[in-house]
Design an enzyme around this catalytic site. Structure first.
Site, PDB file in Angstrom:
ATOM      1  N   LYS A  49       0.959  -1.093  -0.007  1.00 55.84           N
ATOM      2  CA  LYS A  49       0.077   0.019  -0.196  1.00 55.84           C
ATOM      3  C   LYS A  49       0.923   1.420   0.047  1.00 55.84           C
ATOM      4  O   LYS A  49       2.205   1.254   0.359  1.00 55.84           O
ATOM      5  CB  LYS A  49      -0.959  -0.046   1.073  1.00 55.84           C
ATOM      6  CG  LYS A  49      -0.120  -0.188   2.402  1.00 55.84           C
ATOM      7  CD  LYS A  49      -1.313  -0.662   3.707  1.00 55.84           C
ATOM      8  CE  LYS A  49      -0.171  -0.584   5.058  1.00 55.84           C
ATOM      9  NZ  LYS A  49      -1.217  -1.005   6.046  1.00 55.84           N
ATOM     10  N   TYR A 276      12.664  31.435   5.020  1.00 52.06           N
ATOM     11  CA  TYR A 276      11.379  31.921   5.557  1.00 52.06           C
ATOM     12  C   TYR A 276      11.517  32.066   7.041  1.00 52.06           C
ATOM     13  O   TYR A 276      11.992  31.043   7.658  1.00 52.06           O
ATOM     14  CB  TYR A 276      10.242  31.055   5.098  1.00 52.06           C
ATOM     15  CG  TYR A 276      10.013  31.113   3.558  1.00 52.06           C
ATOM     16  CD1 TYR A 276       9.638  32.242   2.843  1.00 52.06           C
ATOM     17  CD2 TYR A 276      10.146  29.754   2.822  1.00 52.06           C
ATOM     18  CE1 TYR A 276       9.238  31.951   1.565  1.00 52.06           C
ATOM     19  CE2 TYR A 276       9.752  29.742   1.417  1.00 52.06           C
ATOM     20  CZ  TYR A 276       9.427  30.919   0.943  1.00 52.06           C
ATOM     21  OH  TYR A 276       9.115  30.782  -0.459  1.00 52.06           O
TER      22      TYR A 276
END
Ligand SMILES: *Cc1c(COP(=O)(O)O)cnc(C)c1O
Length: 383
Positions: A49, A276
């Site tokens: 998965k 940032y």
């Protein structure tokens, strides 16, 4: 070479994006072999998965087919369809719940259904009848996870109903452990006892004996008495242990290396903040390099101010906040050149960075680090 992510990979040296994963198929082969030997004679259902825990769903399924795995497990219908469309003929169990009008699509692609209630079982039986096919199902029993499945204390009715359905083949009965990776296995033992009771009943009523399975990686490693007919290894197949508490009774190795390159070099002057929010700055001249990877690739922003990378065999800190597409690495007085290899996960010389370390920096578990490396990062397979 095909990486199945629509990135035109020419060769490992000429890869278009310098930020990429290298997946060693031989390591995966060896991990699979060791798991198989460890649980023998139980069958093995590798769990693929979430893009095979980031390793690339189709290529890993092809490898499992080559290795003659008994079964493949995926989470959602679309993963199963993708495998069928790419020539995977092994039995495929979709572990998640079914909804809406998915049932005909399951049957059309010969995918095995997880039946988690009598009502859903009825729907499957009816649609299989209309389509004139037999539906393969595994009955999901909830022994203590409270996600999907019929509670162990209601399982008799569920099994009775399943036995009588004409268009259904009950190929398996399964459950799932909530704490099998822990050092304290008391809850896992309780779940095992509950599952065993359900099996005892199934043994009385089914003519064709279904496959019983419950063990994920934690249980494979720590509770061999829970192997039953089949086991479902996920994370350990990829060479990562479910947690630091888990006993390492099978030696597996990581198959994945996450690499990039130095794309820019500069000197940062004192009091000139990086990134940032200007969250980091130095009080002296430092050399720094920029690397083209960021949280937009799954290099998680929550690792800011903790993460390290390897350049020329040595570990260096990532400074400033991690951006979407770039990080800055402080190499102090050392040298590095444009094009130098940068290792985000993997090893070089004596230095090593593991998935577990990234998980710790990010405040999460290794599973999330692996499944977060997204499709913008090309996968390159080597053997
Ligand atoms: C994910 C999953 C597994 C594999 O778990 P690991 O801890 O990665 O081994 C097994 N069974 C089910 C039902 C799962 O959802």
């Amino acid at each position: 070479m095909n990486n199945y992510n629509n990135y035109p990979v020419i060769s490992i040296d000429e890869i278009i994006r310098p930020t990429h994963l290298v997946i060693d198929l031989n390591v995966l082969r060896e991990n699979f072999k060791r798991i198989k030997e460890h649980v023998y004679p139980a069958k093995v259902m590798p769990i693929l998965k979430a893009n095979a825990y980031g390793h690339g769903l189709v290529r890993i399924a092809q490898l499992m087919q080559e290795l003659k795995a008994d079964y493949i497990g995926v989470a959602v219908l679309e993963e199963g369809i993708l495998l069928r469309e790419n020539g995977i003929t092994l039995p495929i169990l979709v572990l998640g719940g079914i909804w809406g009008n998915q049932i005909p699509i399951f049957l059309k692609h010969n995918l095995t259904i997880t039946a988690s209630s009598i009502e859903k079982l009825n729907q499957v039986d009816e649609i299989a009848n209309q389509m004139n096919v037999k539906a393969k199902v595994h009955l999901k029993i909830d022994t203590g996870m409270e996600r999907i499945g019929v509670h162990y204390y209601n399982a008799k009715k569920f099994l009775d109903a399943a036995v009588n359905m004409k268009n259904i083949i009950v190929e398996g009965i399964y459950s799932h452990f909530a704490n099998s990776e822990k050092a304290d296995l008391s809850y896992t033992r309780l779940q095992l006892e509950r599952f065993q009771e359900v099996i005892n009943y199934a043994e009385k009523i089914f003519v064709e004996k279904p496959l019983y399975h419950i063990s994920n990686s934690g249980a494979i490693l720590q509770m061999p008495e829970a192997n039953f007919d089949m086991v479902r290894p996920g994370i350990m197949l990829y060479g990562v242990y479910p947690s630091s508490e888990t006993k390492k009774t099978v030696e597996v190795k990581p198959a994945l290396t996450w690499k990039s390159i130095v794309i820019y070099f500069k000197v940062i002057k004192p009091n000139h903040p990086v990134g940032y929010g200007s969250t980091w700055q130095t009080d002296h001249n430092v050399r720094a390099v920029t690397v083209p990877v960021g949280y937009g690739d799954g290099y998680m922003r929550s690792m800011s101010h903790k993460a390290e990378v390897i350049i020329r065999g040595k570990r260096y800190p990532v400074v400033g906040t991690i951006s979407m597409d770039q990080i800055v690495v402080n190499i102090e007085n050392d040298s590095a050149y444009n094009g130098d290899e940068v290792i985000l996960i993997g090893s070089n010389g004596n230095s090593k960075i593991t998935v577990e370390e990234l998980a710790e920096w990010a405040g999460t578990i290794p599973y999330e680090i692996l499944t977060n490396i997204n499709t913008r990062v090309p996968r390159v397979y080597v053997e």
